[in-house]
Design a protein around this motif. Sequence first.
Motif, PDB file in Angstrom:
ATOM      1  N   UNK A 122    -106.529 -71.423 -46.210  1.00 38.90           N
ATOM      2  CA  UNK A 122    -106.691 -72.420 -47.268  1.00 38.90           C
ATOM      3  C   UNK A 122    -107.285 -71.780 -48.508  1.00 38.90           C
ATOM      4  N   UNK A 123    -106.729 -72.107 -49.661  1.00 35.66           N
ATOM      5  CA  UNK A 123    -107.213 -71.523 -50.910  1.00 35.66           C
ATOM      6  C   UNK A 123    -107.231 -72.590 -51.989  1.00 35.66           C
ATOM      7  N   UNK A 124    -108.330 -72.672 -52.712  1.00 35.49           N
ATOM      8  CA  UNK A 124    -108.441 -73.582 -53.847  1.00 35.49           C
ATOM      9  C   UNK A 124    -108.075 -72.800 -55.092  1.00 35.49           C
ATOM     10  N   UNK A 125    -106.813 -72.895 -55.492  1.00 39.40           N
ATOM     11  CA  UNK A 125    -106.314 -72.077 -56.595  1.00 39.40           C
ATOM     12  C   UNK A 125    -107.011 -72.374 -57.912  1.00 39.40           C
ATOM     13  N   UNK A 126    -107.579 -73.571 -58.064  1.00 37.31           N
ATOM     14  CA  UNK A 126    -108.226 -73.936 -59.311  1.00 37.31           C
ATOM     15  C   UNK A 126    -109.720 -73.678 -59.345  1.00 37.31           C
ATOM     16  N   UNK A 127    -110.280 -73.116 -58.255  1.00 37.93           N
ATOM     17  CA  UNK A 127    -111.727 -72.890 -58.195  1.00 37.93           C
ATOM     18  C   UNK A 127    -112.123 -71.689 -59.039  1.00 37.93           C
ATOM     19  N   UNK A 128    -113.221 -71.786 -59.800  1.00 36.97           N
ATOM     20  CA  UNK A 128    -113.718 -70.610 -60.527  1.00 36.97           C
ATOM     21  C   UNK A 128    -114.226 -69.554 -59.547  1.00 36.97           C
ATOM     22  N   UNK A 129    -113.901 -68.304 -59.802  1.00 36.79           N
ATOM     23  CA  UNK A 129    -114.301 -67.217 -58.903  1.00 36.79           C
ATOM     24  C   UNK A 129    -115.817 -67.053 -58.871  1.00 36.79           C
ATOM     25  N   UNK A 130    -116.511 -67.370 -59.965  1.00 39.51           N
ATOM     26  CA  UNK A 130    -117.961 -67.180 -60.042  1.00 39.51           C
ATOM     27  C   UNK A 130    -118.700 -67.931 -58.935  1.00 39.51           C
ATOM     28  N   UNK A 131    -118.169 -69.054 -58.481  1.00 33.59           N
ATOM     29  CA  UNK A 131    -118.852 -69.857 -57.481  1.00 33.59           C
ATOM     30  C   UNK A 131    -118.468 -69.543 -56.050  1.00 33.59           C
TER      31      UNK A 131
END
Length: 505
Positions: free
Chosen positions: A132-141
């Motif tokens: 599962x991957x949240x493509x819209x998530x910021x990498x910083x978090x």
Amino acid sequence: MARAAVEMRSVSKRFGPIEALADASLRAYPGEVHALLGENGAGKTTLMRVLCGALAPDGGEVLVENRRLPPGGTRAAAAAGIGMVHQHFALVPSLTVAENVALGTREGSGLRLALDRVHARLAELERVTGLPVDAGAPVAGLSVGAKQRVEILKALYRDPRVLVLDEPTTVLGPQEVDWLFGVLRSLVAEGRTVLLIGHKLDEILRVADRVTVLRRGRTVLAQGRETVDAPGLARAMIGRETTRAAGAARAEAGERVARVEAVGIRGDDGRMAARDVTLDIHRGEIVGIGGVEGNGQRELALVLSGRLPPAAGSVHLPATVSLIPQDRSAGGLVPGFDLAENMALAFHDDRAHRRGPLIAWRAMRRTARQIVARFDVRTPGWRATARSLSGGNQQKLLVGRELARSPDLLVAENPMRGLDIAAAAFLRDKLVELKGGGPGEGDAGAGGRPTNAPPGIVLFSTDLDEVLDLGDRVFVLVRGRLIAVPEEERNPAGMGRLMLGSERA
């Protein structure tokens, strides 16, 4: 046998006086997971960077499907179907997962990225890999483990025929390692080639079809999986017989040096990463905390080391606290600083390392030399930057520095991560010695603690065997909840049940 997917012949590479590779060779075939092993600084990453075009060799040649690859050309290597997941992440924190994956591709036109196309492809990869991957998530978090998965997705997005992974399991929990190995088996089933740099021999023997071992830049072994075992691989890597580090004897608790009570901690995303955590830490004990990455370990380590204030509850810490962070490049060392400058990050306010308002650089360099010698940090020279060291040697430098501060409390997040067999055994022994009040690595009392007064040690690790071997008291951290492991469950299976049961709760 089929034609080799990759063949590297008599490759050599020097960095000034350091001979990183000397007549190194490797042959890997389609449809196999090929493991590349060696001590820290043996030349594994250097050899793979030559393959990927990031480094031009001083001698030798590289062939991909029997065609000579031009030296030092990343575009030529990518065009030949070679992709690499580097040990040190190359992600832009302010961008989303999809935007990071799209960097360097031709998705879109002009200055606009076709992010809808990227999202669709990532959704397809999620179906294929089960990740599962949240493509819209910021990498910083993202946690370190999640960032590793993004790096793997970046490589898979480019559909490589040869995929190189540099120590990919060091930031993954047991379930994630199982997932990764399943992905690798599915890739080679399609006829691809996977080159896997690793240290953990049990993992290598689980997944590899063939193995190549480097020692001090030279190929010393190249065999099929069925002809090798863990002792033989360790002997080839180190050049001598090895013995497994002994587990720590249980210690009687000394005086309390730290306490967190009913602590709640917010993560970078503002949500509660840990809730109602209460823990006492005493001198002369190792508190082992196991769990899968991303369950609040990083946040609790930052609170225990005084780097992060809690959102609720109270924290009582001693004067001197050392932290070995989970990401040495982001929270431990400055890659562009030399060895003495990296020592100054910890000792800049220590009286033994100052001359009035100025740093005493001679003393700082002396401390750096002591740590380099004691921890066998392999470096091109005293002016070398941390960036020039291999990942394992960076870790040894960082660990040595933090132990040399003679802390009252040592907080260690996966301190053996990225270390070879001998270095990991040495560090385990050092932690056991330290909790017994053994000498520090720098000047006696450099951090203000008498060297015969042991610190309290909190060990966070995704390696459950490591936690069980070293911990006097053992806990698991699951979804931000700290759970004590009872004696009857003090084994990997028992800890796994506690972790799984808490996730279902």
